[in-house]
Design a protein around this motif. Structure first.
Motif, PDB file in Angstrom:
ATOM      1  N   ALA A 121       0.841  -1.197   0.000  1.00  0.00           N
ATOM      2  CA  ALA A 121       0.000   0.000   0.000  1.00  0.00           C
ATOM      3  C   ALA A 121       0.877   1.249   0.000  1.00  0.00           C
ATOM      4  O   ALA A 121       0.588   2.227  -0.699  1.00  0.00           O
ATOM      5  N   LYS A 122       1.968   1.215   0.752  1.00  0.00           N
ATOM      6  CA  LYS A 122       2.898   2.347   0.809  1.00  0.00           C
ATOM      7  C   LYS A 122       3.528   2.577  -0.560  1.00  0.00           C
ATOM      8  O   LYS A 122       3.596   3.710  -1.048  1.00  0.00           O
ATOM      9  N   GLU A 123       3.975   1.510  -1.204  1.00  0.00           N
ATOM     10  CA  GLU A 123       4.583   1.627  -2.529  1.00  0.00           C
ATOM     11  C   GLU A 123       3.550   2.106  -3.548  1.00  0.00           C
ATOM     12  O   GLU A 123       3.853   2.906  -4.423  1.00  0.00           O
ATOM     13  N   TRP A 124       2.325   1.619  -3.442  1.00  0.00           N
ATOM     14  CA  TRP A 124       1.254   2.036  -4.350  1.00  0.00           C
ATOM     15  C   TRP A 124       1.057   3.545  -4.267  1.00  0.00           C
ATOM     16  O   TRP A 124       0.957   4.225  -5.285  1.00  0.00           O
ATOM     17  N   ILE A 142       6.699  17.835  -1.615  1.00  0.00           N
ATOM     18  CA  ILE A 142       8.054  17.382  -1.914  1.00  0.00           C
ATOM     19  C   ILE A 142       8.160  15.868  -1.801  1.00  0.00           C
ATOM     20  O   ILE A 142       7.596  15.265  -0.888  1.00  0.00           O
ATOM     21  N   GLY A 143       8.906  15.262  -2.710  1.00  0.00           N
ATOM     22  CA  GLY A 143       9.397  13.901  -2.563  1.00  0.00           C
ATOM     23  C   GLY A 143       8.466  12.779  -2.944  1.00  0.00           C
ATOM     24  O   GLY A 143       7.424  12.965  -3.562  1.00  0.00           O
ATOM     25  N   ARG A 144       8.898  11.600  -2.557  1.00  0.00           N
ATOM     26  CA  ARG A 144       8.264  10.326  -2.910  1.00  0.00           C
ATOM     27  C   ARG A 144       6.795  10.272  -2.497  1.00  0.00           C
ATOM     28  O   ARG A 144       5.966   9.714  -3.201  1.00  0.00           O
ATOM     29  N   TYR A 145       6.450  10.844  -1.353  1.00  0.00           N
ATOM     30  CA  TYR A 145       5.077  10.779  -0.843  1.00  0.00           C
ATOM     31  C   TYR A 145       4.366  12.127  -0.946  1.00  0.00           C
ATOM     32  O   TYR A 145       3.289  12.292  -0.402  1.00  0.00           O
ATOM     33  N   GLN A 146       4.995  13.081  -1.644  1.00  0.00           N
ATOM     34  CA  GLN A 146       4.430  14.417  -1.852  1.00  0.00           C
ATOM     35  C   GLN A 146       3.934  15.011  -0.533  1.00  0.00           C
ATOM     36  O   GLN A 146       2.772  15.409  -0.388  1.00  0.00           O
ATOM     37  N   LEU A 147       4.854  15.071   0.426  1.00  0.00           N
ATOM     38  CA  LEU A 147       4.558  15.636   1.731  1.00  0.00           C
ATOM     39  C   LEU A 147       4.699  17.152   1.685  1.00  0.00           C
ATOM     40  O   LEU A 147       5.541  17.681   0.957  1.00  0.00           O
ATOM     41  N   ASP A 148       3.904  17.844   2.470  1.00  0.00           N
ATOM     42  CA  ASP A 148       4.021  19.300   2.585  1.00  0.00           C
ATOM     43  C   ASP A 148       5.432  19.603   3.089  1.00  0.00           C
ATOM     44  O   ASP A 148       5.931  18.958   4.014  1.00  0.00           O
ATOM     45  N   SER A 149       6.092  20.577   2.483  1.00  0.00           N
ATOM     46  CA  SER A 149       7.477  20.890   2.840  1.00  0.00           C
ATOM     47  C   SER A 149       7.618  21.240   4.319  1.00  0.00           C
ATOM     48  O   SER A 149       8.662  20.992   4.924  1.00  0.00           O
ATOM     49  N   SER A 150       6.571  21.774   4.951  1.00  0.00           N
ATOM     50  CA  SER A 150       6.647  22.112   6.377  1.00  0.00           C
ATOM     51  C   SER A 150       6.799  20.864   7.246  1.00  0.00           C
ATOM     52  O   SER A 150       7.358  20.932   8.331  1.00  0.00           O
ATOM     53  N   ASN A 160      14.469  10.798   5.911  1.00  0.00           N
ATOM     54  CA  ASN A 160      13.509  11.681   6.566  1.00  0.00           C
ATOM     55  C   ASN A 160      12.134  11.587   5.895  1.00  0.00           C
ATOM     56  O   ASN A 160      11.109  11.581   6.577  1.00  0.00           O
ATOM     57  N   GLN A 161      12.117  11.491   4.563  1.00  0.00           N
ATOM     58  CA  GLN A 161      10.837  11.356   3.869  1.00  0.00           C
ATOM     59  C   GLN A 161      10.112  10.088   4.311  1.00  0.00           C
ATOM     60  O   GLN A 161       8.908  10.102   4.554  1.00  0.00           O
ATOM     61  N   GLU A 162      10.848   8.979   4.415  1.00  0.00           N
ATOM     62  CA  GLU A 162      10.248   7.711   4.854  1.00  0.00           C
ATOM     63  C   GLU A 162       9.715   7.836   6.281  1.00  0.00           C
ATOM     64  O   GLU A 162       8.593   7.439   6.577  1.00  0.00           O
ATOM     65  N   ARG A 163      10.533   8.392   7.178  1.00  0.00           N
ATOM     66  CA  ARG A 163      10.165   8.527   8.589  1.00  0.00           C
ATOM     67  C   ARG A 163       8.925   9.426   8.736  1.00  0.00           C
ATOM     68  O   ARG A 163       7.962   9.068   9.409  1.00  0.00           O
ATOM     69  N   VAL A 164       8.940  10.584   8.085  1.00  0.00           N
ATOM     70  CA  VAL A 164       7.830  11.534   8.199  1.00  0.00           C
ATOM     71  C   VAL A 164       6.558  10.955   7.562  1.00  0.00           C
ATOM     72  O   VAL A 164       5.465  11.103   8.115  1.00  0.00           O
TER      73      VAL A 164
END
Length: 189
Positions: A121-124, A142-150, A160-164
């Motif tokens: 599911a995470k990879e999807w 930003i990034g692989r999961y398109q997280l808000d930069s904040s 950090n992207q994986e952890r957040v």
């Protein structure tokens, strides 16, 4: 006179009781949880004996693409007027919906690899959001999961992207499967 009334009343009561006991509700709904390997065709076969109920099941459950359902999705199986559909197995319980047709080959591979585990599911979601790229950007996302930069606090590293992302999903949805279900329903997570 009294015996005629008794006979008449007894006959009416017996007939009414016979009608009451002899009837069944052919319009009962069944809640079915999609299992690994299921398709609407298989579910239609299971409940109706053939694939003639695919469109009815899709319509009753607001499924736009009859080729896309997912593990854990709950479907309401209804019977139509005069239609006899067998009862669902006792294990039936939950459901949700799969995405529409996949435009890119990598997205198609990711969607077909979905088995209901957190990692799939995470990879999807990663494939849907950024085609799996840690360097993808879309405005402030930003990034692989398109997280808000904040959320990333200036640290755009893969670790950090994986952890957040894991923290975000755990807090907001409880699991990656729930996040995927939300994404399927809304087009974002």
């Amino acid at each position: 006179m009294r015996s005629i009334k008794t006979i008449l009343l007894g006959t009416i009561l017996a007939a009414g009781f016979g009608i009451f006991v002899g009837t069944t509700d052919v319009h009962a709904d069944t809640l079915y949880t999609v299992q690994s390997g299921d398709s609407l065709s298989k579910i239609s076969q299971q409940f109706g004996g053939d694939a003639n109920f695919i469109n009815k099941i899709a319509e009753d459950n607001n499924i736009d693409n009859i080729h896309m359902i997912y593990v854990g999705q709950e479907l309401v199986i209804k019977t139509g007027e005069g239609t006899e559909i067998a009862a669902a197995p006792a294990a039936a319980v939950q459901v949700e919906t799969q995405p529409a047709a996949q435009p890119a080959a990598t997205e198609s591979a990711a969607a077909s690899a979905y088995t209901g585990t957190s990692s799939s599911a995470k990879e999807w979601i990663a494939q849907k959001e950024s085609n799996g790229s840690y360097t993808a950007t879309n405005g402030r996302y930003i990034g692989r999961y398109q997280l808000d930069s904040s959320y990333l606090n200036g640290d755009y590293s893969a670790e950090n992207q994986e952890r957040v992302a894991d923290q975000y999903v755990a807090q907001r949805y409880g699991s990656w499967e729930a996040a995927q279900a939300f994404w399927l329903a809304n087009g974002w997570y």
